[in-house]
Write a protein that holds these residues in place. Structure first.
Motif, short mmCIF file in Angstrom:
data_model
loop_
_atom_site.label_atom_id
_atom_site.label_comp_id
_atom_site.label_asym_id
_atom_site.label_seq_id
_atom_site.Cartn_x
_atom_site.Cartn_y
_atom_site.Cartn_z
N ILE A 1 -5.25 17.50 3.23
CA ILE A 1 -5.66 18.82 3.86
C ILE A 1 -7.42 18.86 4.02
CG2 ILE A 1 -5.93 21.40 4.20
CD1 ILE A 1 -2.84 21.36 3.30
N VAL A 2 -7.91 18.66 2.74
CA VAL A 2 -9.04 18.71 2.78
C VAL A 2 -9.94 17.57 3.36
CG1 VAL A 2 -11.23 18.68 1.00
CG2 VAL A 2 -9.21 20.11 0.64
N THR B 1 -9.47 17.69 7.27
CA THR B 1 -10.48 18.54 7.96
C THR B 1 -11.74 18.01 8.11
OG1 THR B 1 -9.24 20.57 6.77
CG2 THR B 1 -11.44 20.91 7.94
N VAL B 2 -12.30 17.33 6.96
CA VAL B 2 -13.42 16.68 6.93
C VAL B 2 -13.60 15.60 8.16
CG1 VAL B 2 -15.02 15.22 5.57
CG2 VAL B 2 -13.81 16.98 4.72
N TYR C 1 -11.99 15.54 10.78
CA TYR C 1 -11.92 16.15 12.17
C TYR C 1 -13.29 16.65 12.45
CZ TYR C 1 -11.20 20.23 15.46
OH TYR C 1 -11.24 21.14 16.33
N LEU C 2 -13.79 17.15 11.46
CA LEU C 2 -15.41 17.49 11.97
C LEU C 2 -16.14 15.93 12.19
CD1 LEU C 2 -16.00 20.06 8.97
CD2 LEU C 2 -15.95 20.48 11.48
N SER D 1 -7.00 17.64 16.71
CA SER D 1 -6.73 18.98 15.83
C SER D 1 -6.73 18.75 14.36
CB SER D 1 -5.62 19.76 16.40
OG SER D 1 -4.39 19.09 15.92
N ILE D 2 -6.86 19.79 13.59
CA ILE D 2 -6.81 19.60 12.04
C ILE D 2 -5.49 18.98 11.80
CG2 ILE D 2 -6.98 20.63 9.92
CD1 ILE D 2 -9.29 22.53 10.93
N PRO D 3 -4.40 19.38 12.34
CA PRO D 3 -2.99 19.04 11.90
C PRO D 3 -2.86 17.55 11.96
CG PRO D 3 -2.73 21.32 12.93
CD PRO D 3 -4.07 20.88 12.91
N LYS D 4 -3.44 17.09 13.11
CA LYS D 4 -3.12 15.74 13.60
C LYS D 4 -4.18 15.02 12.49
CE LYS D 4 -2.52 13.03 17.69
NZ LYS D 4 -2.75 13.15 19.08
N VAL E 1 -4.84 15.79 9.51
CA VAL E 1 -4.16 15.84 8.10
C VAL E 1 -3.00 14.80 8.20
CG1 VAL E 1 -2.63 17.07 6.67
CG2 VAL E 1 -4.79 18.22 7.73
N TRP F 1 -2.92 12.20 9.96
CA TRP F 1 -3.47 10.62 9.91
C TRP F 1 -4.24 10.35 8.32
CZ3 TRP F 1 -8.72 10.00 7.68
CH2 TRP F 1 -9.03 8.60 7.88
N PRO G 1 -10.41 5.36 12.66
CA PRO G 1 -11.84 6.10 12.74
C PRO G 1 -12.71 5.28 13.41
CG PRO G 1 -11.33 5.53 10.62
CD PRO G 1 -10.17 5.31 11.20
N GLN H 1 -15.46 5.49 9.26
CA GLN H 1 -14.99 4.52 8.42
C GLN H 1 -15.21 4.37 7.07
OE1 GLN H 1 -16.36 1.38 11.05
NE2 GLN H 1 -14.55 1.73 12.45
N ALA I 1 -13.02 6.87 5.54
CA ALA I 1 -11.62 6.44 5.42
C ALA I 1 -11.52 5.41 4.45
CB ALA I 1 -11.50 5.72 7.10
#
Lengths: 277, 277, 277, 277
Positions: free
Chosen positions: B166-167, B170-171, B173-174, B184-187, B189, B191, B206, B212, B215
Motif C-alpha cells: 500500500i505504501v 501510493t509512492v 502512483y505519485l 489510481s492507488i488501488p491499481k 497497489v 502493480w 514503470p 524504475q 521498482a
C-alpha cells in the motif's frame, strides 16, 4: 555363477567397457559417446535455426551421417554386450538410442519433402539422449534420493496447487470473462498456474478491479506457499547428510542393475559375479 | 452407548461406507464418487471451451444428466446415513454438494436463454467438489498442521507485505501518474503486489527513471523477503518431524468428527462407539 | 521518582490510554484510531479512482473533515500526554501524524486548482499511518528480530546482487544496444534486476541470440542465488526459537521507550516508574 | 626472511598502504580509490544516457581525465609496491585496472568518430572495477564459503535444469512451431529457461492448448525444484555456523596471498614476514 568360457570372458570385457565407467577403457568409451551426444544435440539445435541451416546444409548432412554411424555401432555393441538384450532394447534409453539412428537411414528411402519434415522432427528426439549425462554426475544420487524421499509430500503439495488453480481459475473465468482473454476454464486455469508459480507472462492479465483483487490474493498465496516444498526438501537434506553410502557406476552384466556399493562382489539383485578382483 | 436396533445397525453400515474409507465397501464408494467428481470437472471445463461445446453439446447434455443423478443419490444417502443431518447439510461440503445437483434440474424449469447463462455459471461451482480430494491425501495432514502452526507468523508476514504494498503503491502512483498506467492507488497497489511477489506481468510497468529505480528496490525487497515464509515453514517442518501420531479416515456416526487415532474405540469428542471390533 | 501531584496523576492516566494497549481504555483508544486510519486510507484510495471520485466528491469531502478533526484531536492529546513532547513531535510518526491533518486545513486557505492538486498529493502521505498497524502485531517482534540479526549478511547479499546487476547490465547494454530497448546503462541495470529477481516484466527483453544466452545465465543465476537469503533467514529462525522473552506494549511516560518485559516496574532506560501495581 | 635495506623498508610501507586495509593509511587509500571507482561508474552510466551526455559532454570529459590520471597513478603504484609485479599485471584485476586507464589516452591518438565509439565501449569495462568492493565486505567470506562448499551440488542442480530445459524446449518447438514465436530450438530452450526460473517475460508465450498444458507442467516443476538449491544452501549455512575463523585483509608483500588469520606473523603460503609487530 562363475566365468566359464572365453566367449563369456570377451563379453564381460565388452560389458565393462560399455556399461561401466570404473576402468580406463570404460571411461574413454563414455567420454567419446558423451562428446558425440553433445555434438548431435548442438547439430540438431543449429539445424533448427533456419538461416544457419540454409548456409551449412551440406556440412550438416555429412556430420549427421558420421554421428548416425557412430550411434548405430554403439547401439549394436550395447545389444551384444548384455546377457538379456531385451531388457536394454525395451528400456527407455534403448528406444531413444534406436530412434536416434533410424531417421537418417529413412531419409534415403523416402525422398518427398513432406516425409523429410517428419523425419527432421523424429531426429529431434535425439535430444533425450542428453539425459544420459545424468549418469556422469556422482552427486546427483543424493539429489535424486532427497527428491524421492520427499516424493509423497511434494506430490501432495503439487496436487494442492493444481486443485487451488482449478478452483481459482474457474472463479477468474466467471469474473473476467472472455472479453479480457479468460475465454475458457482451461485457459483460466493455465493463467492461474502462471500467476501462482510467480511466472507471470502477461499474455493474459486481469483488467476488472475485482479480478485484479483476486489476482493479488493468488500472487500473495503463491509467494507464501513456495515455502512449503522448500521446507520439505530442506528437512530431507538435513536428515540425509547423516546417512551416506558410497556407490559406484558398475552395472550387473546379467540384469543391468546399477548403484552397487563400492567393493561389492556380487549383484545385490540377482547374485551375478560383478568381476571385481 | 451400544448398538440397539437393527435399524441402527443398517445405518451404521451405511455410515461406514459413505463417510469412512477403511473398509473395502467404503473405499469403492469413495473411488466411484472421486471418478464422478473428476468427470464432472472435466465436463465443466470442456463445456467452457466454445468450439468443443458447439460440437458435442448433446453428448455433454446426456453426461450432465448422468452425473447429476449420481450426485443426487449421493446427497440423499449422506443425509440418511448421519445421525445429525443438519450438521452435514449446513457444512461447506453439504452446500457445495447441493449446488452441484440443482442447476441441471432448474434448467428444465427455466428455458429462457438468459436463465441458461446464469445456470451454467452455477454449475461451475461443482469445481469446488475437487476439494474433497484432499480427504484422500494421507500426508496432507502434516502439511496442513505445519501451515496451521505457523499461521500467526505467516499472517504477520502477509500483513507486512500488504502494508508495504500500500505504501509503495501510493509512492509509485505519485511518481508515475496515470499517463504510465498507474491511474489510481488501488491499481498501483495491485502493480506493487505483482512486482513484490516477483510475478511481473508487464501489463503495467514503470517508465520514468525514478519509477524504475523504486521498482528495482521493490523487486530486490521482494526477492529478499521471500526468505521469511520459507524460514518459518522450514523451522516448523523440522520441529514437526519429531512428533507424529497415526490418524485414520474414520468419521464418528454421531457428530461427524474425524481424525481419530488408529485403534480408537470411541469418538474423542462425543464418546460415541466407533464400531471397531 | 514517584507520583507527586494530581496533575501528574491525570497525565499518567492519559499516557496509559494513548501510548499503551494493556488497559481496556488503552485498547479502545487504539481500536478507534486504527479504524480511523483504515477508513482514511480507503478514502484516499477511492478518491484516487477518478470515476468514483466524480460521483461521491461531496460525501468524500465530509468524511475527510471528520477524519481530519479526529486526527487533530489525537495529535494534540499525544503531545499533552507525554513528558518530553519534542521527542514525539520530531519522531517519524509525529511528523506523519501532523502531515495527516494539515492538508485539509490548507485547502480552505488556498482555493486555486493548482494548489488543490498539490494538497491532494500531500494527503496521500496519510497512507504511511498504516505502518502504525505494526504495533498491534505481537509476533512481528520475532520477525523483525530475525531480520535484524541477519541484517549484515542480507546487506552483503543485496550488495552482491547490485554489483552483479551493474556488471551484467553493462554487458547487456553493449550486446543488445538501444535498438532493442537497452538504450542506456541505467536502463540495462534495471532490466538486469528485473531478470535476476525473476520478476520479468517483458517491457524490455533481449532479442539477439547472444543477448538471450546471457539473459538465460542471469535467470539461472537469479534462480540459484535466491537460496542464499533463504538459507540465512532459516538459520536465524532456527537459532531464535531457543531464546524467547515475553514483552508488552507499555511505553515509558518519561522517555517513550517501549518493549518492556512483562511485570517490569521501572523503565529499563531512564528508571521512570511504569505504574504497574 | 627479514627486512634488509631501507629500500625494502620503503617498499613494505607502500605495500601496506596499497594492498592492505588494516592501517589508517591503508584504509584512507582504499576509501579514496573506492570513491573514484564509484564516481567513474556513475560517470560511465550517465554518459550512456544520451540526453544527459548531450548536455554535459565537456564536464564529463574533464572528470574522465581526472579519474584516468588517478587510476594511472594507482596502477603504477601497485606495480612498484609488489615484489612480483607480473603476478599483479596478469591477474584479473591487473588487466581490468590497465583497461580502465588506456581508453582515454587512446582517444587523443585516434580522432575519427568510428574509433571513438569503440573506445567508449572499452571505457565501459571500468564497471568491472566495482567487483573490488567485494574486498571491503567482511561477511562475504562466509557467503562465498557456503556457496563454494555446495558448489558441486549446485552445479549438478544447474546441469539438471539445463538438461530439462533442452529436452522440454525441443518438445515445445515441436508443439508450438515458428508461427507462435518458437522459431528455433535455441529460442525454445531460452523460453523454457525463462519459464522454469519463473521469470516469465511474455515475449514468447505458448498459444496452443497442448503447449499451454506443457508450459503449466514446466512452471509447476520450476516452482517445485527451486526448493533444491535452497535446501542445499540452508544445510550448508547450518553446518558452517559451527566452525569460524577470524581472517583479516592483509596481503603478503611477496606472493600477494590474502586471507591471513588475525595475528599471523608469516605468510601461510610462502613464509614471508607479514610485518606485524
Amino acid at each position: 555363477m562363475n566365468r566359464k568360457t572365453s566367449h563369456r570372458n570377451w563379453k564381460n570385457k565388452l560389458h565393462e567397457i560399455i556399461y561401466e565407467a570404473d576402468t580406463p577403457a570404460g571411461k574413454s568409451f563414455d567420454v567419446i559417446i558423451l562428446i558425440m551426444i553433445l555434438a548431435s544435440i548442438i547439430l540438431v539445435m543449429l539445424e533448427s535455426v533456419s538461416f544457419i541451416n540454409d548456409k551449412y546444409a551440406s556440412l550438416f548432412n555429412i556430420l549427421e551421417w558420421i554421428i548416425t554411424i557412430v550411434f548405430t555401432i554403439e547401439y549394436f555393441l550395447r545389444i551384444i554386450a548384455i546377457n538379456k538384450p531385451r531388457k536394454y532394447i525395451f528400456s527407455f534409453f534403448g528406444i531413444i538410442d534406436l530412434l536416434s539412428t533410424i531417421p537418417k537411414y529413412l531419409s534415403v528411402l523416402f525422398v518427398g519433402t513432406h516425409a523429410l519434415v517428419a523425419l527432421r522432427a523424429l531426429r529431434l528426439l535425439r535430444v533425450f539422449r542428453i539425459l544420459k549425462l545424468a549418469r556422469f554426475i556422482g552427486e546427483s544420487n543424493n539429489l535424486v534420493k532427497a527428491l524421492k524421499a520427499s516424493r509423497v509430500k511434494i506430490s501432495v503439495f503439487l496436487l494442492a496447487v493444481i486443485i487451488v488453480s482449478i478452483v481459482l481459475g474457474t472463479v477468474m473465468y466467471l469474473i473476467e470473462g472472455s472479453e479480457h482473454g479468460f475465454n475458457s476454464i482451461p485457459k483460466s486455469v493455465y493463467w492461474c498456474i502462471v500467476t501462482l508459480t510467480t511466472v507471470g507472462y502477461g499474455d493474459i492479465s486481469p483488467e476488472t478491479p475485482l479480478g485484479q483483487f483476486i489476482a493479488s490474493i493468488i500472487m500473495v498465496l503463491g509467494y507464501g506457499i513456495i515455502a512449503v516444498p522448500t521446507g520439505i526438501v530442506s528437512a530431507e537434506f538435513a536428515q540425509q547428510s547423516k546417512e551416506k553410502l558410497p556407490l559406484n557406476t558398475q552395472h550387473c552384466s546379467n540384469c543391468n542393475t546399477d548403484n552397487h556399493v563400492d567393493g561389492a562382489k556380487f549383484c545385490f539383485r540377482c547374485g551375478e559375479d560383478l568381476h571385481n578382483e
